[in-house]
Design a protein around this motif. Structure first.
Motif, PDB file in Angstrom:
ATOM      1  N   TYR A  84      -6.298 -14.083  -4.821  1.00 39.79           N
ATOM      2  CA  TYR A  84      -5.321 -13.015  -4.849  1.00 39.79           C
ATOM      3  C   TYR A  84      -5.604 -11.564  -5.224  1.00 39.79           C
ATOM      4  O   TYR A  84      -5.607 -10.901  -4.536  1.00 39.79           O
ATOM      5  CB  TYR A  84      -3.929 -13.642  -5.769  1.00 39.79           C
ATOM      6  CG  TYR A  84      -3.053 -12.630  -5.857  1.00 39.79           C
ATOM      7  CD1 TYR A  84      -1.843 -12.681  -4.958  1.00 39.79           C
ATOM      8  CD2 TYR A  84      -2.806 -11.698  -6.874  1.00 39.79           C
ATOM      9  CE1 TYR A  84      -0.871 -11.612  -4.794  1.00 39.79           C
ATOM     10  CE2 TYR A  84      -1.810 -10.759  -6.890  1.00 39.79           C
ATOM     11  CZ  TYR A  84      -0.828 -10.667  -6.021  1.00 39.79           C
ATOM     12  OH  TYR A  84       0.186  -9.978  -5.892  1.00 39.79           O
ATOM     13  N   PHE A  85      -6.284 -11.416  -6.310  1.00 39.82           N
ATOM     14  CA  PHE A  85      -6.427 -10.145  -6.893  1.00 39.82           C
ATOM     15  C   PHE A  85      -7.653  -9.412  -6.124  1.00 39.82           C
ATOM     16  O   PHE A  85      -7.572  -8.240  -5.847  1.00 39.82           O
ATOM     17  CB  PHE A  85      -6.726 -10.079  -8.425  1.00 39.82           C
ATOM     18  CG  PHE A  85      -5.434 -10.008  -9.213  1.00 39.82           C
ATOM     19  CD1 PHE A  85      -4.579  -8.928  -9.137  1.00 39.82           C
ATOM     20  CD2 PHE A  85      -5.029 -11.021 -10.204  1.00 39.82           C
ATOM     21  CE1 PHE A  85      -3.235  -8.880  -9.861  1.00 39.82           C
ATOM     22  CE2 PHE A  85      -3.874 -11.008 -10.751  1.00 39.82           C
ATOM     23  CZ  PHE A  85      -2.998  -9.888 -10.559  1.00 39.82           C
ATOM     24  N   ILE A  86      -8.510 -10.135  -5.852  1.00 35.75           N
ATOM     25  CA  ILE A  86      -9.691  -9.799  -5.012  1.00 35.75           C
ATOM     26  C   ILE A  86      -9.548  -9.307  -3.897  1.00 35.75           C
ATOM     27  O   ILE A  86      -9.820  -8.220  -3.136  1.00 35.75           O
ATOM     28  CB  ILE A  86     -10.977 -10.734  -5.188  1.00 35.75           C
ATOM     29  CG1 ILE A  86     -11.606 -10.740  -6.452  1.00 35.75           C
ATOM     30  CG2 ILE A  86     -11.859 -10.240  -4.021  1.00 35.75           C
ATOM     31  CD1 ILE A  86     -12.626 -11.444  -6.277  1.00 35.75           C
ATOM     32  N   ASN A  87      -8.250  -9.932  -3.191  1.00 34.65           N
ATOM     33  CA  ASN A  87      -7.842  -9.471  -1.900  1.00 34.65           C
ATOM     34  C   ASN A  87      -6.603  -8.472  -1.904  1.00 34.65           C
ATOM     35  O   ASN A  87      -6.121  -7.695  -1.221  1.00 34.65           O
ATOM     36  CB  ASN A  87      -7.388 -10.611  -1.097  1.00 34.65           C
ATOM     37  CG  ASN A  87      -8.585 -11.464  -0.815  1.00 34.65           C
ATOM     38  OD1 ASN A  87      -9.783 -11.022  -0.379  1.00 34.65           O
ATOM     39  ND2 ASN A  87      -8.424 -12.717  -1.193  1.00 34.65           N
ATOM     40  N   PHE A  88      -5.850  -8.615  -3.068  1.00 37.47           N
ATOM     41  CA  PHE A  88      -4.623  -7.706  -3.285  1.00 37.47           C
ATOM     42  C   PHE A  88      -4.948  -6.044  -3.339  1.00 37.47           C
ATOM     43  O   PHE A  88      -4.504  -5.200  -2.844  1.00 37.47           O
ATOM     44  CB  PHE A  88      -3.765  -8.175  -4.363  1.00 37.47           C
ATOM     45  CG  PHE A  88      -2.745  -7.212  -4.932  1.00 37.47           C
ATOM     46  CD1 PHE A  88      -1.629  -7.074  -4.032  1.00 37.47           C
ATOM     47  CD2 PHE A  88      -2.865  -6.672  -6.051  1.00 37.47           C
ATOM     48  CE1 PHE A  88      -0.639  -6.186  -4.514  1.00 37.47           C
ATOM     49  CE2 PHE A  88      -2.035  -5.491  -6.332  1.00 37.47           C
ATOM     50  CZ  PHE A  88      -0.908  -5.488  -5.507  1.00 37.47           C
ATOM     51  N   LEU A  89      -6.027  -5.951  -4.113  1.00 41.51           N
ATOM     52  CA  LEU A  89      -6.374  -4.800  -4.603  1.00 41.51           C
ATOM     53  C   LEU A  89      -6.856  -3.817  -3.427  1.00 41.51           C
ATOM     54  O   LEU A  89      -6.406  -2.628  -3.368  1.00 41.51           O
ATOM     55  CB  LEU A  89      -7.581  -4.649  -5.751  1.00 41.51           C
ATOM     56  CG  LEU A  89      -6.977  -5.182  -7.001  1.00 41.51           C
ATOM     57  CD1 LEU A  89      -8.084  -5.364  -8.118  1.00 41.51           C
ATOM     58  CD2 LEU A  89      -5.825  -4.442  -7.610  1.00 41.51           C
ATOM     59  N   PRO A  90      -7.866  -4.356  -2.695  1.00 41.83           N
ATOM     60  CA  PRO A  90      -7.942  -3.541  -1.263  1.00 41.83           C
ATOM     61  C   PRO A  90      -6.836  -3.246  -0.601  1.00 41.83           C
ATOM     62  O   PRO A  90      -6.873  -2.233   0.124  1.00 41.83           O
ATOM     63  CB  PRO A  90      -9.328  -4.316  -0.838  1.00 41.83           C
ATOM     64  CG  PRO A  90      -9.771  -5.137  -1.771  1.00 41.83           C
ATOM     65  CD  PRO A  90      -8.614  -5.481  -2.636  1.00 41.83           C
ATOM     66  N   TYR A  91      -6.210  -4.346  -0.355  1.00 40.64           N
ATOM     67  CA  TYR A  91      -4.822  -4.250   0.640  1.00 40.64           C
ATOM     68  C   TYR A  91      -3.976  -3.197   0.146  1.00 40.64           C
ATOM     69  O   TYR A  91      -3.413  -2.247   0.641  1.00 40.64           O
ATOM     70  CB  TYR A  91      -4.176  -5.627   0.400  1.00 40.64           C
ATOM     71  CG  TYR A  91      -2.775  -5.384   1.107  1.00 40.64           C
ATOM     72  CD1 TYR A  91      -2.595  -5.547   2.687  1.00 40.64           C
ATOM     73  CD2 TYR A  91      -1.693  -5.306   0.190  1.00 40.64           C
ATOM     74  CE1 TYR A  91      -1.066  -5.463   2.948  1.00 40.64           C
ATOM     75  CE2 TYR A  91      -0.202  -5.493   0.886  1.00 40.64           C
ATOM     76  CZ  TYR A  91      -0.321  -5.348   2.169  1.00 40.64           C
ATOM     77  OH  TYR A  91       0.956  -5.241   2.682  1.00 40.64           O
ATOM     78  N   PHE A  92      -3.704  -3.206  -1.231  1.00 42.00           N
ATOM     79  CA  PHE A  92      -2.742  -2.024  -1.859  1.00 42.00           C
ATOM     80  C   PHE A  92      -3.270  -0.628  -1.875  1.00 42.00           C
ATOM     81  O   PHE A  92      -2.721   0.233  -1.291  1.00 42.00           O
ATOM     82  CB  PHE A  92      -2.582  -2.407  -3.191  1.00 42.00           C
ATOM     83  CG  PHE A  92      -1.493  -1.471  -3.785  1.00 42.00           C
ATOM     84  CD1 PHE A  92      -0.153  -1.718  -3.653  1.00 42.00           C
ATOM     85  CD2 PHE A  92      -1.929  -0.413  -4.374  1.00 42.00           C
ATOM     86  CE1 PHE A  92       0.689  -1.018  -4.426  1.00 42.00           C
ATOM     87  CE2 PHE A  92      -1.023   0.585  -5.096  1.00 42.00           C
ATOM     88  CZ  PHE A  92       0.378   0.256  -5.041  1.00 42.00           C
TER      89      PHE A  92
END
Length: 359
Positions: free
Chosen positions: A55-63
């Motif tokens: 979640y977070f490793i993929n959410f941060l670049p997305y956001f």
């Protein structure tokens, strides 16, 4: 080989990109805190490793990539206002440097950000979104579309497929038919009680009947099981809200083209996502010019005035893009026109402000 950039150019580039990264880190830290507070129950029941890695490793670049134009604008306004407040821009221009020449390192920095934004949105973030969306579907809120009924679509030119019902959890369709036409004349019809999807267009039809029509003759073949290739897959007709975010740009282009050939109408979100990726890339240049033009002069009230005005313009740009995307959804305009309307309008604003600042 001599560098095309002078010490002053490198100084501005370093300040621009450094402030851009700082703004991203600062806003992401705040975002993470709000996200943890909002999804705390889901994070507590999910495995810790999945929360961090999926979640977070993929959410941060997305956001970060979603709001890259905002971060770019904030960075330009913030550090340029500081330069203007310290009279550094006045000193640069007093040496004979033109405002146009001052713009060069800004545009180079915007190019770096635009390329990074496009590469991330086109090739890197979509595969990462697969894990992120799977995590949210499993532990936060399931937005998958696993069932469909009365599904009809064109499998290939001259071939029409129909499912009375399809269950994606078991990859099984019920009351299936596949009709083949030549010169608008039915030449073959396959019906099956069930059809099961495997991979790469491989389907297994069960309890099937094939009728071939040859003039006045009808040839009938029956069987209990048959492996065959049908050029459709579940994602062609089971379309969830976030599916467009999981396709790279080449995959998006191929998917849109294939769905248009099949006569599928529910692909507006995919067309909007494709055009948005290109429009957001161009936004880096437009908002950089606006930010430089607004904050290059020393004004009463200091950085706060410039930063406040800049934030209003940046958020209005993002809001405007959201509003115009609804034009494409409702069919008022094409996805390309809808996504480029904000860029066209803000380009005019950028030109006006730039000419005013250069005088």
């Amino acid at each position: 080989m001599r560098s095309p950039f002078k010490t002053l150019d490198r100084y501005i580039i370093r300040k621009f990109l450094g402030t851009y990264v700082f703004a991203i880190v600062l806003i992401l830290a705040i975002t993470v805190m709000f996200d943890i507070n909002e999804k705390l129950d889901a994070f507590l029941k999910a495995p810790f490793k999945a929360t961090i890695c999926d979640y977070f490793i993929n959410f941060l670049p997305y956001f970060a990539n979603q709001f890259s134009p905002l971060f770019t604008f904030i960075a330009v306004i913030f550090f340029t206002s500081k330069l203007a407040g310290n009279s550094e821009i006045i000193a640069m221009l007093s040496t004979g440097m033109t405002f146009r020449r001052l713009t060069r390192p800004y545009l180079f920095s915007a190019t770096v950000i635009a390329l990074l934004t496009f590469i991330l949105s086109a090739y890197i973030i979509p595969p990462a979104n697969v894990k992120r969306i799977e995590y949210t579907n499993t532990y936060v809120k399931n937005k998958r579309v696993d069932y469909g009924s009365n599904i009809m679509l064109q499998a290939s030119p001259g071939e029409i497929a129909f499912f009375q019902r399809y269950d994606n959890t078991s990859k099984t369709g019920y009351k299936f038919s596949l009709e083949r036409f030549e010169n608008k004349k039915l030449v073959s019809r396959l019906t099956a009680q069930t059809v099961k999807y495997d991979t790469a267009y491989n389907w297994q039809v069960r309890d099937y009947v094939i009728r071939d029509f040859q003039g006045n003759r009808e040839l009938i073949r029956k069987g209990s099981s048959l492996d065959t290739i049908i050029p459709i897959q579940p994602r062609d007709f089971l379309i969830a809200k976030n599916d467009h975010e999981m396709l790279t740009t080449p995959e998006l282009q191929q998917y849109i083209s294939r769905q248009k050939e099949r006569g599928v109408a529910n692909i507006k979100s995919f067309e909007i996502e494709l055009e948005r990726r290109y429009a957001m890339t161009a936004a880096a240049f437009i908002l950089t010019i606006i930010g430089l033009s607004l904050s290059s002069r020393k004004v009463r009230g200091g950085m706060g005035v410039n930063l406040g005005l800049g934030l209003v313009l940046a958020f209005s740009y993002i809001l405007f893009m959201t509003v115009t995307s609804s034009f494409a959804v409702s069919g008022i305009t094409s996805a390309r026109v809808a996504m480029w309307i904000p860029n066209i309008i803000y380009s005019i604003v950028a030109i006006i402000l730039y000419r005013k600042a250069a005088k």
